[in-house]
Design an enzyme around this catalytic site. Sequence first.
Site, mmCIF file in Angstrom:
data_model
loop_
_atom_site.group_PDB
_atom_site.id
_atom_site.type_symbol
_atom_site.label_atom_id
_atom_site.label_comp_id
_atom_site.label_asym_id
_atom_site.label_seq_id
_atom_site.Cartn_x
_atom_site.Cartn_y
_atom_site.Cartn_z
ATOM 1 C CG HIS A 99 -4.153 -1.619 -0.232
ATOM 2 N ND1 HIS A 99 -4.729 -0.231 -0.346
ATOM 3 C CD2 HIS A 99 -3.808 -1.518 0.794
ATOM 4 C CE1 HIS A 99 -4.433 0.466 0.594
ATOM 5 N NE2 HIS A 99 -3.845 -0.352 1.593
ATOM 6 C CE LYS B 278 -7.188 -0.347 2.627
ATOM 7 N NZ LYS B 278 -7.545 -0.787 4.074
ATOM 8 C CB SER C 108 -0.971 0.009 1.139
ATOM 9 O OG SER C 108 -0.420 0.061 2.559
#
Length: 419
Positions: free
Chosen positions: A234, A265, A206
């Site tokens: 991610h 996310k 990340s």
Amino acid sequence: MWAGNAWRAALFGVPRGCRAQSALAQLRGILEGELEGIRGAGTWKSERVITSRQGPHIHVDGVSGGILNFCANNYLGLSSHPKVIQAGLQALEEFGAGLSSVRFICGTQSIHKNLEAKIARFHQREDAILYPSCFDANAGLFEALLTPEDAVLSDELNHASIIDGIRLCKAHKYRYRHLDMGDLEAKLQEAQKHRLRLVATDGAFSMDGDIAPLQEICRLASRYGALVFVDECHATGFLGPTGRGTDELLGVMDQVTIINSTLGKALGGASGGYTTGPGPLVSLLRQRARPYLFSNSLPPAVVGCASKALDLLMESNTIVQSMAAKTQRFRSKMEAAGFTISGASHPICPVMLGDARLASRMADDMLKRGIFVIGFSYPVVPKDKARIRVQISAVHSEEDIDRCVEAFVEVGRLHGALP
């Protein structure tokens, strides 16, 4: 007892209340010294207050007008999607605000079980288990799975939650150099004496936007009889042809044993994490993973939002396909302007600046120009590796991206980061 303490205080001439105040004053002095050191190093992290929904266009407290947001993990733009919000409202209405309990007591509802089954199908795994966050999923996994007979081999730049989770377990710990497969192989050879060997890596890192070489990791794991764990926070939702993550992107879905990821996310942006993998492993985690056993269940509204986000993703990969072109547009234009962008082909686009104060001041001036970005510095990243981490979302338009680049060029020249 109290009489004795009072006698001692009187004898030494320091009343109990005064001693307590003295200890508090000492604590304040220590804390203020630490805080002043952070300010002096230029690594102070201020929190900006958003007064609107999360999205590509937001409003920020104290700043007039609309702001373009380029620093959220809202990769697919689903945190404000009407269908996601409606699913959360429906779950809130039907199942209430929360369970007031942990899962094994009286905190499991049908929507939790349905979401776990959906996550397992999405990743093509046997089972899944929900946690309040992926930090908790990483905190719960290694201690429950690994014993002093085992070994874990971890990339040196793995996320803090993986590092902390590994610290909790009693397995032998090996750290290999970032993305260095020669060093990993040497560590695997050294770890052959242990019962289980687990290679642990982020799928996408990340801070730097680079991607683990999972094909080579899986090849080495197979050669040396090791298991592979990947944190996909991610990557889930937008990497790979259908957004399954780095294992799909690199064609090793059948070779990665365990996946941890997040609902906070790309998959709705609220909260929550999970582990997915072999059925017996998930069953063991339900019995032994401390963050699972001692944390309240995810709120129904969060579960409803994440479930709808997965539905939208599995119905169509149109959003996923738009990410690559937008990411490439930003990276190519910034590099053409003279900036150094770390990583490759990932919507995390770190603009490398080196100096912490420079990163902070440039981020502040970007906000004055209507662009919300944040400077990252030590201890979030290594010293002298400060950067502004830009994150591209599927709901950014080409005009949004071009405006961001133009602001970076203007601010970069103002601060001497560009000629």
